[in-house]
Design a protein around this motif. Structure first.
Motif, PDB file in Angstrom:
ATOM      1  N   GLN A  97       5.104   8.984 -26.362  1.00 12.41           N
ATOM      2  CA  GLN A  97       5.319   9.584 -25.054  1.00 12.41           C
ATOM      3  C   GLN A  97       4.510  10.862 -24.909  1.00 12.41           C
ATOM      4  O   GLN A  97       3.879  11.113 -23.876  1.00 12.41           O
ATOM      5  CB  GLN A  97       6.812   9.876 -24.866  1.00 12.41           C
ATOM      6  CG  GLN A  97       7.183  10.441 -23.509  1.00 12.41           C
ATOM      7  CD  GLN A  97       6.993   9.443 -22.376  1.00 12.41           C
ATOM      8  OE1 GLN A  97       7.231   8.245 -22.557  1.00 12.41           O
ATOM      9  NE2 GLN A  97       6.554   9.916 -21.229  1.00 12.41           N
ATOM     10  N   LYS A  98       4.478  11.641 -25.961  1.00  7.55           N
ATOM     11  CA  LYS A  98       3.737  12.903 -25.932  1.00  7.55           C
ATOM     12  C   LYS A  98       2.231  12.663 -25.889  1.00  7.55           C
ATOM     13  O   LYS A  98       1.468  13.456 -25.306  1.00  7.55           O
ATOM     14  CB  LYS A  98       4.095  13.733 -27.157  1.00  7.55           C
ATOM     15  CG  LYS A  98       3.459  15.101 -27.180  1.00  7.55           C
ATOM     16  CD  LYS A  98       3.900  15.882 -28.409  1.00  7.55           C
ATOM     17  CE  LYS A  98       3.267  17.265 -28.440  1.00  7.55           C
ATOM     18  NZ  LYS A  98       3.702  18.036 -29.651  1.00  7.55           N
ATOM     19  N   GLY A  99       1.790  11.562 -26.465  1.00  7.25           N
ATOM     20  CA  GLY A  99       0.363  11.288 -26.532  1.00  7.25           C
ATOM     21  C   GLY A  99      -0.178  10.484 -25.371  1.00  7.25           C
ATOM     22  O   GLY A  99      -1.359  10.110 -25.392  1.00  7.25           O
ATOM     23  N   ARG A 100       0.643  10.201 -24.373  1.00  2.00           N
ATOM     24  CA  ARG A 100       0.159   9.451 -23.219  1.00  2.00           C
ATOM     25  C   ARG A 100      -0.986  10.189 -22.515  1.00  2.00           C
ATOM     26  O   ARG A 100      -1.032  11.430 -22.525  1.00  2.00           O
ATOM     27  CB  ARG A 100       1.291   9.198 -22.232  1.00  2.00           C
ATOM     28  CG  ARG A 100       2.307   8.165 -22.710  1.00  2.00           C
ATOM     29  CD  ARG A 100       3.468   8.050 -21.739  1.00  2.00           C
ATOM     30  NE  ARG A 100       3.035   7.640 -20.401  1.00  2.00           N
ATOM     31  CZ  ARG A 100       3.848   7.569 -19.350  1.00  2.00           C
ATOM     32  NH1 ARG A 100       5.139   7.909 -19.476  1.00  2.00           N
ATOM     33  NH2 ARG A 100       3.383   7.175 -18.179  1.00  2.00           N
ATOM     34  N   PRO A 101      -1.911   9.461 -21.915  1.00  3.59           N
ATOM     35  CA  PRO A 101      -3.048  10.103 -21.249  1.00  3.59           C
ATOM     36  C   PRO A 101      -2.599  11.050 -20.143  1.00  3.59           C
ATOM     37  O   PRO A 101      -1.558  10.836 -19.503  1.00  3.59           O
ATOM     38  CB  PRO A 101      -3.835   8.925 -20.667  1.00  3.59           C
ATOM     39  CG  PRO A 101      -3.406   7.751 -21.478  1.00  3.59           C
ATOM     40  CD  PRO A 101      -1.979   7.989 -21.851  1.00  3.59           C
ATOM     41  N   LYS A 102      -3.395  12.070 -19.929  1.00  4.08           N
ATOM     42  CA  LYS A 102      -3.121  13.013 -18.850  1.00  4.08           C
ATOM     43  C   LYS A 102      -3.463  12.372 -17.511  1.00  4.08           C
ATOM     44  O   LYS A 102      -4.233  11.411 -17.448  1.00  4.08           O
ATOM     45  CB  LYS A 102      -3.946  14.280 -19.038  1.00  4.08           C
ATOM     46  CG  LYS A 102      -3.591  15.080 -20.287  1.00  4.08           C
ATOM     47  CD  LYS A 102      -4.465  16.309 -20.392  1.00  4.08           C
ATOM     48  CE  LYS A 102      -4.119  17.129 -21.627  1.00  4.08           C
ATOM     49  NZ  LYS A 102      -4.990  18.320 -21.757  1.00  4.08           N
ATOM     50  N   PRO A 103      -2.911  12.915 -16.421  1.00  2.00           N
ATOM     51  CA  PRO A 103      -3.296  12.405 -15.098  1.00  2.00           C
ATOM     52  C   PRO A 103      -4.799  12.491 -14.908  1.00  2.00           C
ATOM     53  O   PRO A 103      -5.446  13.411 -15.410  1.00  2.00           O
ATOM     54  CB  PRO A 103      -2.550  13.325 -14.124  1.00  2.00           C
ATOM     55  CG  PRO A 103      -1.393  13.850 -14.920  1.00  2.00           C
ATOM     56  CD  PRO A 103      -1.876  13.961 -16.335  1.00  2.00           C
TER      57      PRO A 103
END
Length: 270
Positions: free
Chosen positions: A250-256
């Motif tokens: 969850q923390k490593g998900r791509p940024k917008p």
């Protein structure tokens, strides 16, 4: 001047022998002279000659490959028929194990090979017993199908073949999981964009698993190979509780996308 009969016979035999030696006449049929035929045979290239040339080039290529790679004579290509372990497994036939049976192949029993499974396919990783055996850095994968962990990177908590929702690892954080965002329903365009993003994320999951699968087949130079399949009862997945995306994923998900393109965002006060 007429020669005596005995001399005439000698002359006739001499002329016939000379003609046959030069290849002009054989059994009364004229042909190319022996010198011309011999020259053609000397300068012609036959099938055997071509095979010799190709064989020499192949041998030279193998030697050059081994000199460059220091491992493979086929430039890193390791087909199954040149790998003894794979050939033996092929002769014995595939292995079929349940998830419960697979556990006993985690390296704890040194008389058994070390197996791991990936999305239902079983691989032999005994060549890296130090890594996949007890105490090894990848022992968490041994004796089980931890496909989800290969996607999320949460090796301990995601040692399961359940891939439901794992695609969110690759979905930007601004994409909502439901049909609402900021207290309002998504517009049609937002729903379409969301579905497109999810399709790309699922494709990324498949690509990642295929990459790991190629490595465990030995295509990356490792002495791993496929041995069989995991046997599961029908409807096994629906019997498992749905999992939330682990904290690390969850923390490593791509940024917008907008934030990712804004190089100055990190320098402005929030």
């Amino acid at each position: 001047m007429d020669l005596p009969s005995e001399y005439a016979g000698v002359k006739q035999r001499y002329v016939r022998g000379s003609a046959q030696a030069d290849g002009d006449i054989v059994d009364g049929t004229p042909r190319e002279s022996g010198r011309v035929g011999k020259a053609k045979r000397e300068h012609g290239v036959g099938v055997v000659d071509i095979l010799r040339i190709l064989g020499g080039l192949f041998l030279l290529n193998c030697l050059l490959s081994y000199f460059v790679t220091n491992d493979s004579v086929l430039w890193g290509w390791r087909p199954w028929f040149v790998r003894p372990n794979v050939v033996m497994r092929y002769l014995h036939g595939p292995v079929y194990l349940t998830d419960a049976e697979l556990v006993s192949y985690d390296g704890s029993d040194v008389t058994k090979p070390i197996y791991l499974a990936l999305n239902g396919t079983i691989y032999d990783v005994s060549a890296a017993r130090r890594v996949y055996g007890p105490g090894g850095s990848y022992h968490v994968f041994a004796g089980k199908d931890a496909a989800r962990g290969f996607i999320t990177g949460c090796f301990a908590e995601d040692s399961t073949p359940d891939l439901r929702g794992a695609e969110w690892t690759y979905v930007p954080v601004d994409i909502p999981e439901g049909n609402e965002i900021d207290g309002r329903k998504l517009t049609g365009a937002e729903k379409t964009a969301r579905e497109q993003t999810l399709r790309l994320a699922r494709k990324e999951v498949r690509t990642t698993l295929e990459g790991w699968g190629k490595m465990f087949k030995g295509e990356g130079g490792k002495d791993y190979f496929e041995v069989g399949k995991v046997v599961r009862e029908e409807g096994w997945l629906e019997k498992l509780p749905r999992r939330e995306l682990c904290a690390a994923a969850q923390k490593g998900r791509p940024k917008p996308q907008a934030a990712a393109n804004d190089a100055g965002a990190a320098y402005r006060p929030s």
